[in-house]
Design a protein around this motif. Structure first.
Motif, PDB file in Angstrom:
ATOM      1  N   GLN A 143       0.813  -1.222   0.000  1.00 43.95           N
ATOM      2  CA  GLN A 143       0.000   0.000   0.000  1.00 43.95           C
ATOM      3  C   GLN A 143       0.847   1.273   0.000  1.00 43.95           C
ATOM      4  O   GLN A 143       0.313   2.377   0.047  1.00 43.95           O
ATOM      5  N   GLY A 144       2.164   1.108  -0.039  1.00 42.92           N
ATOM      6  CA  GLY A 144       3.052   2.262  -0.121  1.00 42.92           C
ATOM      7  C   GLY A 144       3.580   2.747   1.214  1.00 42.92           C
ATOM      8  O   GLY A 144       4.325   3.732   1.266  1.00 42.92           O
ATOM      9  N   LEU A 145       3.224   2.073   2.332  1.00 45.05           N
ATOM     10  CA  LEU A 145       3.726   2.473   3.634  1.00 45.05           C
ATOM     11  C   LEU A 145       5.147   1.947   3.822  1.00 45.05           C
ATOM     12  O   LEU A 145       5.586   1.044   3.113  1.00 45.05           O
ATOM     13  N   ASN A 146       5.854   2.506   4.828  1.00 45.71           N
ATOM     14  CA  ASN A 146       7.254   2.135   5.032  1.00 45.71           C
ATOM     15  C   ASN A 146       7.639   2.313   6.493  1.00 45.71           C
ATOM     16  O   ASN A 146       6.847   2.827   7.288  1.00 45.71           O
ATOM     17  N   HIS A 147       8.834   1.857   6.838  1.00 48.42           N
ATOM     18  CA  HIS A 147       9.419   1.962   8.175  1.00 48.42           C
ATOM     19  C   HIS A 147       8.654   1.087   9.167  1.00 48.42           C
ATOM     20  O   HIS A 147       7.887   1.571   9.999  1.00 48.42           O
ATOM     21  N   PHE A 148       8.905  -0.217   9.066  1.00 48.75           N
ATOM     22  CA  PHE A 148       8.182  -1.205   9.864  1.00 48.75           C
ATOM     23  C   PHE A 148       9.087  -1.873  10.897  1.00 48.75           C
ATOM     24  O   PHE A 148      10.194  -2.313  10.566  1.00 48.75           O
ATOM     25  N   LYS A 163      15.070  -5.549  -0.430  1.00 54.22           N
ATOM     26  CA  LYS A 163      15.917  -5.329  -1.608  1.00 54.22           C
ATOM     27  C   LYS A 163      15.478  -4.093  -2.385  1.00 54.22           C
ATOM     28  O   LYS A 163      16.297  -3.419  -3.024  1.00 54.22           O
ATOM     29  N   LYS A 164      14.170  -3.801  -2.305  1.00 53.21           N
ATOM     30  CA  LYS A 164      13.631  -2.634  -3.022  1.00 53.21           C
ATOM     31  C   LYS A 164      13.766  -1.350  -2.212  1.00 53.21           C
ATOM     32  O   LYS A 164      13.344  -0.285  -2.666  1.00 53.21           O
ATOM     33  N   GLY A 165      14.339  -1.455  -1.010  1.00 55.23           N
ATOM     34  CA  GLY A 165      14.590  -0.248  -0.228  1.00 55.23           C
ATOM     35  C   GLY A 165      13.669  -0.016   0.949  1.00 55.23           C
ATOM     36  O   GLY A 165      13.796   1.003   1.640  1.00 55.23           O
ATOM     37  N   LYS A 166      12.738  -0.950   1.219  1.00 56.21           N
ATOM     38  CA  LYS A 166      11.853  -0.778   2.369  1.00 56.21           C
ATOM     39  C   LYS A 166      12.625  -1.004   3.674  1.00 56.21           C
ATOM     40  O   LYS A 166      13.521  -1.849   3.751  1.00 56.21           O
ATOM     41  N   ASP A 167      12.263  -0.235   4.680  1.00 55.28           N
ATOM     42  CA  ASP A 167      12.878  -0.324   6.005  1.00 55.28           C
ATOM     43  C   ASP A 167      12.041  -1.271   6.867  1.00 55.28           C
ATOM     44  O   ASP A 167      10.956  -0.907   7.316  1.00 55.28           O
TER      45      ASP A 167
END
Length: 389
Positions: A79-84, A104-108
């Motif tokens: 859904q486009g959220l990040n920093h988990f 790998k795609k840059g999500k934290d």
């Protein structure tokens, strides 16, 4: 509940509601307690992507999300959220593989660890996926006395020696990197310390006061140990709705977690340290009136998890009580009407759930009200066709 009558007049019952004015007030109240600490939002207590986005826009110092499963984290990343920060150890292979792809795609994304078995399993998947995975060590801040175990039985890391051994084990795994520490003082954050039983409340308050010094000392020692062995950390997480003021005063803590306080479920009605406004609940239709002092609502059996003294929904509408021999029913709920109130078939009765996010497991949407006006609806996870736990 006159302020909701006009806003929700045309909705089919049952439905769940979210009062945006109360939500905003709770955001302000809770933010004042966090001081300069960053805020991580506990998704288990919200369970709506649209509400999470609303909170991200309105909560000061918001730094990310504490999720509750790998599959949920994967969905929120979609859904486009990040920093988990996944708040609990996970052990589901395909979901974790998906998260490795997001990394790998840059999500934290950070995983929670408190045992070698969890770490070894995660290390193997990270190696397989050729990715380095961030981990957070979960400290057990519960207090054990000869009389009572005060806190939650979750992490196995209860002593400095426990933490030291786990750190050494984690550092031997090249695909894992220790980036954070979490210490959740559940006995302060989530225990009702002002229940109806005053004697019990006094005992709980005394235990909480005694445990504050021990929690502060233990967390400080453990954080110092981790930094000594690992170096600087990205975060030290602590707190919950009922302990924000205390946790925010702990210098080693860099961020606090807030979840239930946004909706302010009825479990916090008996918590001394925080005063919030009822922001979410549900409404049922009166469909029977077998006697002059009894009405029956269609639905209502949304019982809370845990061991709270009250697990049945709290009745908001005036002059109504449960029958002790029946309570909140699976598909109908009989209620006793006081002599001062009058209800007829077709009327609406308003309730609050004892827990926060569990409300959203029963409804597809939260219908919004602001200043007595209907403002549309936010989908819940269930409304999006999702169910994680």
């Amino acid at each position: 509940m006159k302020k909701y009558k006009r806003a929700f007049e045309t909705l089919e019952r049952p439905f769940a509601w979210l009062d945006l004015d109360a939500l905003d007030a709770n955001i302000t109240t809770l933010s004042l307690q966090t001081k300069d600490k960053r805020v991580r939002i506990a998704t288990k207590s919200v369970r709506s992507v649209e509400v999470l986005r609303y909170l991200e826009e309105h909560v000061p110092y918001m730094c990310g999300y504490m999720t509750y499963s790998a599959a949920e984290t994967d969905y929120l990343a979609q859904q486009g959220l990040n920093h988990f920060l996944i708040g609990y150890p996970v052990y589901e292979t395909e979901s974790v593989r998906n998260l490795c792809k997001w990394i790998k795609k840059g999500k934290d994304i950070t995983f929670m660890i408190d045992a070698l078995a969890q770490a070894g399993w995660l290390h193997q998947i990270a190696k397989e996926q050729e990715v380095k995975v961030n981990v957070c060590i979960d400290l057990n801040l519960s207090i054990k006395t000869p009389i009572v175990y005060f806190g939650t039985r979750r992490s196995s890391i209860t002593t400095i020696d426990d933490a030291s051994l786990l750190i050494d084990q984690l550092q031997a795994m090249s695909s894992l990197e220790i980036v954070g520490v979490m210490g959740y003082e559940a006995q302060l954050a989530g225990v009702q310390n002002q229940p109806k039983n005053k004697a019990k409340g006094l005992m709980i308050q005394q235990l909480q006061q005694q445990t504050k010094e021990k929690v502060t000392k233990l967390r400080k020692q453990m954080v110092a140990l981790v930094k000594q062995k690992v170096g600087d950390l990205q975060f030290v997480n602590g707190g919950g709705t009922g302990s924000l003021a205390f946790t925010a005063n702990n210098k080693e803590v860099t961020e606090v977690t807030i979840g239930s306080g946004f909706y302010a479920p009825s479990i916090f009605d008996f918590h001394k340290s925080v005063k919030l406004e009822s922001a979410a609940g549900f409404a049922l239709r009166v469909t029977r009136k077998p006697t002059s002092d009894t009405i029956v609502c269609h639905g209502g059996g949304y019982i809370a998890s845990g061991i709270s003294e009250q697990r049945e929904p709290t009745i908001l509408s005036a002059g109504l009580t449960y029958y002790p021999t029946e309570g909140a029913g699976e598909v109908q709920t009989p209620l006793k009407v006081s002599t001062k109130e009058h209800y007829e078939i077709g009327d609406t009765v308003y309730f609050r759930h004892v827990k926060a996010g569990e409300l959203c497991e029963h409804f597809k949407a939260l219908h919004l009200v602001r200043s007595e006006k209907y403002k549309g609806a936010f989908n819940t996870y269930r409304g999006d066709g999702q169910c994680f736990l």
